[in-house]
Design a protein around this motif. Structure first.
Motif, PDB file in Angstrom:
ATOM      1  N   ARG A 116      47.519  38.957  36.404  1.00 17.69           N
ATOM      2  CA  ARG A 116      46.554  38.479  35.412  1.00 17.69           C
ATOM      3  C   ARG A 116      45.234  38.160  36.103  1.00 17.69           C
ATOM      4  O   ARG A 116      45.128  38.158  37.321  1.00 17.69           O
ATOM      5  N   GLY A 117      44.245  37.813  35.294  1.00 15.21           N
ATOM      6  CA  GLY A 117      42.918  37.511  35.818  1.00 15.21           C
ATOM      7  C   GLY A 117      42.907  36.356  36.802  1.00 15.21           C
ATOM      8  O   GLY A 117      42.213  36.407  37.815  1.00 15.21           O
ATOM      9  N   VAL A 118      43.666  35.294  36.518  1.00 16.02           N
ATOM     10  CA  VAL A 118      43.690  34.151  37.450  1.00 16.02           C
ATOM     11  C   VAL A 118      44.326  34.538  38.776  1.00 16.02           C
ATOM     12  O   VAL A 118      43.984  33.967  39.812  1.00 16.02           O
ATOM     13  N   ASP A 119      45.227  35.519  38.757  1.00 18.79           N
ATOM     14  CA  ASP A 119      45.804  36.018  40.006  1.00 18.79           C
ATOM     15  C   ASP A 119      44.720  36.700  40.844  1.00 18.79           C
ATOM     16  O   ASP A 119      44.635  36.502  42.054  1.00 18.79           O
ATOM     17  N   LEU A 120      43.897  37.502  40.168  1.00 16.12           N
ATOM     18  CA  LEU A 120      42.801  38.166  40.879  1.00 16.12           C
ATOM     19  C   LEU A 120      41.781  37.145  41.377  1.00 16.12           C
ATOM     20  O   LEU A 120      41.301  37.240  42.506  1.00 16.12           O
ATOM     21  N   LEU A 121      41.471  36.154  40.559  1.00 14.42           N
ATOM     22  CA  LEU A 121      40.540  35.115  40.996  1.00 14.42           C
ATOM     23  C   LEU A 121      41.052  34.445  42.267  1.00 14.42           C
ATOM     24  O   LEU A 121      40.297  34.266  43.232  1.00 14.42           O
ATOM     25  N   ALA A 122      42.319  34.108  42.303  1.00 15.54           N
ATOM     26  CA  ALA A 122      42.907  33.510  43.509  1.00 15.54           C
ATOM     27  C   ALA A 122      42.809  34.469  44.687  1.00 15.54           C
ATOM     28  O   ALA A 122      42.465  34.065  45.805  1.00 15.54           O
ATOM     29  N   GLY A 123      43.075  35.751  44.444  1.00 19.35           N
ATOM     30  CA  GLY A 123      42.970  36.750  45.517  1.00 19.35           C
ATOM     31  C   GLY A 123      41.557  36.879  46.060  1.00 19.35           C
ATOM     32  O   GLY A 123      41.351  37.098  47.256  1.00 19.35           O
ATOM     33  N   LEU A 124      40.560  36.711  45.180  1.00 24.63           N
ATOM     34  CA  LEU A 124      39.157  36.802  45.609  1.00 24.63           C
ATOM     35  C   LEU A 124      38.750  35.634  46.498  1.00 24.63           C
ATOM     36  O   LEU A 124      37.793  35.731  47.263  1.00 24.63           O
ATOM     37  N   LEU A 125      39.464  34.518  46.390  1.00 23.63           N
ATOM     38  CA  LEU A 125      39.083  33.304  47.112  1.00 23.63           C
ATOM     39  C   LEU A 125      39.748  33.159  48.476  1.00 23.63           C
ATOM     40  O   LEU A 125      39.335  32.319  49.263  1.00 23.63           O
ATOM     41  N   VAL A 126      40.774  33.963  48.739  1.00 21.62           N
ATOM     42  CA  VAL A 126      41.537  33.808  49.975  1.00 21.62           C
ATOM     43  C   VAL A 126      40.661  34.009  51.203  1.00 21.62           C
ATOM     44  O   VAL A 126      40.734  33.236  52.158  1.00 21.62           O
TER      45      VAL A 126
END
Length: 171
Positions: free
Chosen positions: A137-147
């Motif tokens: 989902r989008g929040v998964d991608l958001l978390a991935g962008l922040l790593v």
């Protein structure tokens, strides 16, 4: 004898594509498509993490809700819009690179993904799988962008006053 169908160019080694991933939700697939269009429109050869962040904020209400409706979201969108019109943060004509992966080179007609953006997509899918869900989902991608704090998305968020470490902790 001539072939009726012209040979297709083989994808170049290291060219990351994000638009054919079967492990993305329909909403996240729309986000990726929007990021590809944005990269093409901006004249960038690669979808980077800032393109993905911008598209997430445009298409995913769950991600927008993370930032609320206040001034922080307005600042964040302001930086992203400035970037898309070629003002402010300037990254055009360079590839977002973590240093750990080879630089991406894509065919002009096929917008690929920067190494950091491709890694964020993989992290999103892994995060969903860790929850036992088949689709990211989008929040998964958001978390991935922040790593990776060196990503353009993390830089934009930081400039907009978002505490990236704190945000990652709550996601």
């Amino acid at each position: 004898m001539q072939h009726r169908i012209p040979p297709q160019a083989a994808p170049q080694r290291g060219a990351h594509r994000v638009d054919n991933d079967a492990s993305l939700s329909a909403e996240l697939a729309a986000v990726v498509t929007g990021a590809r269009r944005r990269a093409q429109r901006d004249g960038d050869r690669h979808v980077d993490s800032a393109h993905l962040l911008h598209s997430l904020l445009e298409h995913d209400p769950e991600v927008r809700a993370v930032f609320g409706d206040g001034p922080q979201l307005a600042r964040l969108l302001g930086y992203l819009v400035q970037r898309s019109i070629g003002y402010g943060l300037r990254w055009q004509a360079s590839v977002e690179d973590s240093g750990a992966l080879p630089l991406v080179t894509a065919l002009p007609e096929a917008v690929g993904c920067s190494p950091l953006a491709a890694e964020a997509m993989e992290l999103a899918c892994a995060r969903a799988a860790g929850r036992g869900e088949a689709l990211a989902r989008g929040v998964d991608l958001l978390a991935g962008l922040l790593v990776d704090r060196r990503s353009r998305a993390a830089e934009v968020l930081g400039r907009a006053g978002v505490d990236v470490g704190r945000l990652l902790a709550v996601l």
